[in-house]
Design an enzyme around this catalytic site. Structure first.
Site, PDB file in Angstrom:
ATOM      1  N   LYS A 175       0.879  -1.169   0.000  1.00  0.00           N
ATOM      2  CA  LYS A 175       0.000   0.000   0.000  1.00  0.00           C
ATOM      3  C   LYS A 175       0.915   1.216   0.000  1.00  0.00           C
ATOM      4  O   LYS A 175       1.645   1.460   0.964  1.00  0.00           O
ATOM      5  CB  LYS A 175      -0.913   0.019   1.229  1.00  0.00           C
ATOM      6  CG  LYS A 175      -1.809   1.253   1.270  1.00  0.00           C
ATOM      7  CD  LYS A 175      -2.530   1.386   2.598  1.00  0.00           C
ATOM      8  CE  LYS A 175      -3.234   2.738   2.660  1.00  0.00           C
ATOM      9  NZ  LYS A 175      -3.809   3.012   3.984  1.00  0.00           N
ATOM     10  N   GLY A 220      -8.278   9.555   9.525  1.00  0.00           N
ATOM     11  CA  GLY A 220      -8.583   9.661  10.943  1.00  0.00           C
ATOM     12  C   GLY A 220      -9.648  10.671  11.312  1.00  0.00           C
ATOM     13  O   GLY A 220      -9.974  10.804  12.492  1.00  0.00           O
ATOM     14  N   ALA A 230      -9.540   5.803   3.868  1.00  0.00           N
ATOM     15  CA  ALA A 230      -9.388   6.922   4.802  1.00  0.00           C
ATOM     16  C   ALA A 230     -10.630   7.792   4.899  1.00  0.00           C
ATOM     17  O   ALA A 230     -11.318   8.052   3.909  1.00  0.00           O
ATOM     18  CB  ALA A 230      -8.193   7.810   4.445  1.00  0.00           C
ATOM     19  N   GLY A 231     -10.917   8.218   6.136  1.00  0.00           N
ATOM     20  CA  GLY A 231     -11.978   9.179   6.386  1.00  0.00           C
ATOM     21  C   GLY A 231     -13.322   8.592   6.758  1.00  0.00           C
ATOM     22  O   GLY A 231     -14.247   9.333   7.091  1.00  0.00           O
ATOM     23  N   ASN A 233      -9.569   2.065   9.575  1.00  0.00           N
ATOM     24  CA  ASN A 233      -8.851   1.640  10.769  1.00  0.00           C
ATOM     25  C   ASN A 233      -9.429   2.278  12.034  1.00  0.00           C
ATOM     26  O   ASN A 233      -9.982   1.610  12.900  1.00  0.00           O
ATOM     27  CB  ASN A 233      -7.372   1.988  10.629  1.00  0.00           C
ATOM     28  CG  ASN A 233      -6.503   1.400  11.739  1.00  0.00           C
ATOM     29  OD1 ASN A 233      -5.327   1.143  11.537  1.00  0.00           O
ATOM     30  ND2 ASN A 233      -7.032   1.170  12.921  1.00  0.00           N
ATOM     31  N   THR A 234      -9.328   3.602  12.120  1.00  0.00           N
ATOM     32  CA  THR A 234      -9.649   4.303  13.359  1.00  0.00           C
ATOM     33  C   THR A 234     -11.074   4.051  13.835  1.00  0.00           C
ATOM     34  O   THR A 234     -11.309   3.892  15.041  1.00  0.00           O
ATOM     35  CB  THR A 234      -9.423   5.816  13.180  1.00  0.00           C
ATOM     36  OG1 THR A 234      -8.109   6.044  12.671  1.00  0.00           O
ATOM     37  CG2 THR A 234      -9.576   6.551  14.500  1.00  0.00           C
TER      38      THR A 234
END
Length: 271
Positions: free
Chosen positions: A102, A163, A190-191, A212-213
C-alpha cells in the site's frame, strides 16, 4: 455477492482493516475475527512503540493472516518522498515475503494529503520492480488515471483526511470517479467514521472500503467491526440490485387503482 479480484488475487471480503490503534493485540484479533476482512494493513513506521514495533507482534499478524487466508498488506505510511517510499517498500517485501504494497507518500503533514507527483513517481518505479501497488490518493480523476496508467491494479482514493471520520466529503467527485473509471478497481481509503458511510461508498459502486480508526477506537471494536462488515456487504448488494433514481417530486407508492402490483381493476361484468 461476487468476490473481489485484483491482479489475479482473490479477496474473500470487500472490507479491509488496518492494524494500529487497538487497545491490545487480543482485541485487534477479536475484531478481525468478527469482521473477516479481506486485507489487513500494517505500517513499518506509524505504530505505537510498545506494541507494533516488535517482531513478535509482526509474527502474530503474519500467523493470523496465513491461518485465515487474509492478505497482509504492508504500507509506506510516514514517507514524504518517492525515494523514501520505494526504500521502505523493498524492506517490507523482504520482511513479509509479499509483492503487495500500500503506497503512501504524504505531501502535507496537517491533512496527510498525498503528494501527487511523488506518488506517481514511486508507483511507476515499484511496478517496474515487480510490486502490486495499491496507492492511497485523493479523489482527483487525473491522478487516479495516471496511477492506473503506470500499472497500479487498483487505486484507493480518500473519502476524507485520514482519521477524521468525516465520511464522503465530496460525494459528487467520488461518484464521478466511479462513472469515469468503470473498469477500474476503486477502494475507498481513509476518512470513514461510521458503518453508514461505508455503506454509502459501496452503494456508489466502489469495490471495497479500507478503514482503521473507526473500528480500533470504538468503545467496542469487536462489535463495530461486525457492524462495518454488515454495512459493506449490504451496500454492495444494494449497488448490484440497482438503487432507485432520486426524484424531485413526490410519487405515490401505490398505483392509481389502489393495487399494490400495478394490475388493472376487475371489470364489472366479471364481478
Amino acid at each position: 455477492m461476487a468476490n473481489l479480484v485484483i491482479a489475479e488475487q482473490l479477496f474473500n471480503s470487500r472490507l479491509w482493516l488496518g492494524s494500529s490503534l487497538y487497545p491490545s493485540p487480543t482485541v485487534m484479533l477479536e475484531a478481525f475475527a468478527g469482521a473477516r476482512p479481506g486485507v489487513v494493513t500494517l505500517s513499518l513506521r506509524r505504530q505505537t512503540a510498545g506494541e507494533l514495533h516488535s517482531n513478535d507482534y509482526w509474527q502474530v499478524l503474519k500467523n493470523w493472516a496465513v491461518n485465515n487466508n487474509v492478505l497482509l498488506l504492508p504500507n509506506t505510511a510516514g514517507c514524504h518522498s518517492a525515494k523514501e517510499a520505494i526504500l521502505l517498500a523493498h524492506m517490507a517485501r523482504e520482511l513479509f515475503s509479499t509483492p503487495w504494497i500500500k503506497l503512501e507518500v504524504i505531501g502535507d503533514e496537517q491533512t496527510l494529503q498525498p503528494h501527487p507527483f511523488e506518488l506517481v513517481r514511486a508507483a511507476e518505479q515499484l511496478v517496474n520492480d515487480g510490486f502490486n501497488v495499491l496507492p492511497y490518493c485523493t479523489d482527483d480523476l487525473i491522478l487516479c488515471r495516471e496511477l492506473l496508467a503506470v500499472g497500479c491494479p487498483a487505486v484507493m482514493p480518500w473519502a476524507a483526511p485520514i482519521g477524521t471520520g468525516k465520511g464522503l466529503l465530496n460525494r459528487y467527485q467520488l461518484q464521478n470517479l466511479r462513472q469515469r473509471l468503470p473498469d477500474a478497481v476503486l477502494i475507498i481509503d481513509a476518512g470513514i467514521g461510521k458503518p453508514s458511510q461505508a455503506m454509502e461508498a459501496m452503494e456508489l459502486g466502489f469495490d471495497g472500503v479500507l478503514l482503521n480508526t473507526a473500528v480500533a477506537r470504538a468503545i467496542d471494536p469487536v462489535a463495530m467491526a461486525q457492524a462495518f462488515k454488515a454495512a459493506v456487504e449490504g451496500g454492495r448488494i444494494a449497488w448490484q440490485a440497482g438503487l432507485m433514481v432520486e426524484r424531485s417530486a413526490a410519487a405515490p407508492s401505490t398505483q392509481s387503482w389502489g393495487l399494490p402490483f400495478g394490475g388493472q381493476p376487475p371489470r364489472e361484468d366479471t364481478l
